[in-house]
Design an enzyme around this catalytic site. Structure first.
Site, PDB file in Angstrom:
ATOM      1  N   CYS A 103       0.859  -1.475  -0.083  1.00  0.00           N
ATOM      2  CA  CYS A 103       0.223   0.027   0.068  1.00  0.00           C
ATOM      3  C   CYS A 103       0.873   1.113  -0.030  1.00  0.00           C
ATOM      4  O   CYS A 103       2.278   1.143   0.200  1.00  0.00           O
ATOM      5  CB  CYS A 103      -0.942   0.058   1.321  1.00  0.00           C
ATOM      6  SG  CYS A 103      -0.094   0.401   2.815  1.00  0.00           S
TER       7      CYS A 103
ATOM      8  N   CYS B 289       3.982   1.502   2.449  1.00  0.00           N
ATOM      9  CA  CYS B 289       4.995   0.714   2.275  1.00  0.00           C
ATOM     10  C   CYS B 289       6.030   1.653   1.249  1.00  0.00           C
ATOM     11  O   CYS B 289       7.170   1.306   1.401  1.00  0.00           O
ATOM     12  CB  CYS B 289       4.926  -0.631   1.802  1.00  0.00           C
ATOM     13  SG  CYS B 289       3.352  -1.020   2.738  1.00  0.00           S
TER      14      CYS B 289
END
Lengths: 289, 79
Positions: free
Chosen positions: B10, B13
């Protein structure tokens, strides 16, 4: 009671701000707030400023509280309960444990491998995005406490029911075995200092404001337009209380706004002021989930 | 040095990976950055919240999008 009402009106509904904006619109822009243009401008400025103040204060406070409930601690607390009370506490803790939605799967695995029943874990995972604390206060501010409390209670009940159904269906058998045998590693985490908590809360405020500011402006803009420019009779006729299709239609109208809940509230506010049933108006918000 | 960024991929990250790259550049440290996206592999490190940062197989942070400055500090401690 009188003091509570006064606090409610000043702090949540921010009557002082409404008066201040009225003063500004009338004396600096020279517009009558009872006129269409003046009324819309007042609605827009007052709502935008109010929502930004509330949102910042709230997210800060809530994030500060959340910093005391990292998932590791929540997992420990939940381990002490059994039965429905575990589901209820799961749902409650779901509202105060901060995590990025992409952590849902690691959290699920982490909770399950520590021996928590999946039903309890699901009550936690369902309530977390469903009951949003910032929205609670915004609902209380824009509508009233009754609606805010109803929102929380319904969210918690759904989470408890959802978790209970999942545990009754014995869905454990579909969970891959590595999940149960995953080693539970108490990754070491330093205790946060007050400074850390303040920084964390500040970052959350900035993050969320950055994400939602445009939706708030658009939402309040549409709200201001509905508020003063679309005749009440049209809205009441189309979205009025007793039409079977009004909920459907309001949902349809609200579709573009699902992007963000904070943008939908001002629209709902304008619709309710126009005499649309609160269930119909709030359908925007429910479907957001 | 091998640095691993754990997370399903996502936005958080991705940001952590970018911040790590920035921190390495700033510190003038050469390291290999590996993205770990498989949940089985992520869970092997015992973290429950992503994104997490692993330096030479040691979990140094989890559930936080560290800023470049914070990563630089961690890099100094590791050395």
């Amino acid at each position: 009671m009188f003091i509570f009402e006064w606090l409610n009106n000043q702090l949540l509904k921010m009557e002082w701000l409404s008066n201040l904006v009225t003063f500004l619109v009338q004396n600096i822009l020279g517009l009558d707030t009872s006129s269409r243009v003046g009324g819309s401008i007042h609605f827009f400025i007052y709502d935008v400023v109010k929502i930004f103040i509330l949102l910042s204060v709230l997210i800060f406070t809530i994030s500060y509280i959340q910093s005391f409930f990292p998932p590791e601690r929540t997992r420990k607390i939940l381990g002490r309960f059994t039965g429905v009370s575990a589901n209820i506490f799961g749902a409650l803790l779901g509202t105060v444990t901060p995590f990025c939605s992409c952590s849902s799967i690691p959290l699920f695995i982490g909770f399950t491998s520590a021996g928590l029943p999946i039903g309890v874990t699901f009550s936690f995972l369902i309530s977390s995005p469903l009951v949003d604390l910032a929205s609670v206060i915004l609902l209380a501010s824009i509508f009233n406490w009754k609606i805010a409390v109803a929102y929380v209670v319904v969210g918690l009940i759904l989470a408890v029911i959802g978790g209970t159904i999942i545990s009754k269906l014995k869905l454990e058998r579909y969970v891959e075995s590595f999940v149960f045998h995953n080693k539970v590693l108490e990754a070491e985490q330093e205790e946060m200092t007050t400074r850390d908590r303040i920084d964390f809360a500040k970052d959350q405020v900035l993050d969320i404001i950055k994400k939602v500011w445009m939706y708030i402006l658009i939402g309040v803009g549409i709200g201001a337009a509905i508020h003063n420019w679309i005749p009440e009779s049209i809205i009441a006729a189309v979205l009025g209380q007793d039409k079977w299709y009004s909920v459907l239609l309001a949902t349809f109208v609200g579709v573009p706004m699902y992007a963000d809940i904070f943008g939908t509230l001002p629209i709902a506010e304008a619709l309710v002021l126009k005499g649309v049933g609160i269930g119909t108006a709030n359908h925007h918000n429910w479907l957001y989930f | 040095m091998i640095i691993k960024v754990l997370g399903s991929g996502c936005k958080n990250c991705v940001t952590l990976k970018e911040n790590t790259e920035a921190a390495l550049k700033e510190a003038g440290v050469e390291a290999e950055i590996v993205k770990v996206t498989d949940f089985k592999d992520i869970m092997a490190y015992g973290v429950m919240t992503t994104p997490a940062l692993v330096i030479d197989e040691k979990v140094v942070s989890f559930g936080k999008v560290l800023k470049p400055k914070e990563i630089t500090k961690i890099l100094e401690n590791v050395k």
